[in-house]
Design a protein around this motif. Sequence first.
Motif: not given
Length: 197
Positions: A141-143, A145-146, A196
């Motif tokens: 998810p951190e890569d 998005g939610a 990033d």
Amino acid sequence: MSPAKSTPVPERPYHHGDLRRAVLTAALDVIAADGPSALSLRDLARRAGVSHAAPAHHFKDRTGLLTAIAAEGYGLLAQAVGDAPELREAGVRYVRFAREHPAHFQVMFTPGLLRADDLELTTARALAADALRSAVVSVAPEDRGADSRLAGVAAWSLAHGFATLLLGHNLDGPVGDRDPEEMFRAITAMLFHSADR
């Protein structure tokens, strides 16, 4: 002088070793060369060497044939991306599928040609969507998005847009002699790298 006797024209046989496959293959050839609008069941029957009514036994009509092509395409797409090790590779396989199956690809994404409620089509479409969704949710998810659904739309848009531009020869200049799959990998790396920062 007696009138010339006419030789009766033999009836084309109804039976064929694998009529369904023969008609699908002939249809894919026609679509790849001239697009779906050039399809005619009568012409496909002639190509398969069967009576003009024989294809209707398997497909009922032109829409049924195009729906069968789309269903087969979604099944092939699900297989192509199903075991991709990560999202970027799933995108590469999506592009490869479009290049290897351009007629399927064209029909699959032209809903006005298809019988939308066909069970074979809806099942195959769901399998392909599941395969693509799995590739998206495999990304942390951190890569991504939610919102995994939005990430899926973004990934699909990138792969589908690239494949569509490629098949339409809109990328002939930019791609040149480069391998389109490698170019797609480079584009995704560039986009992910800039995201990033």
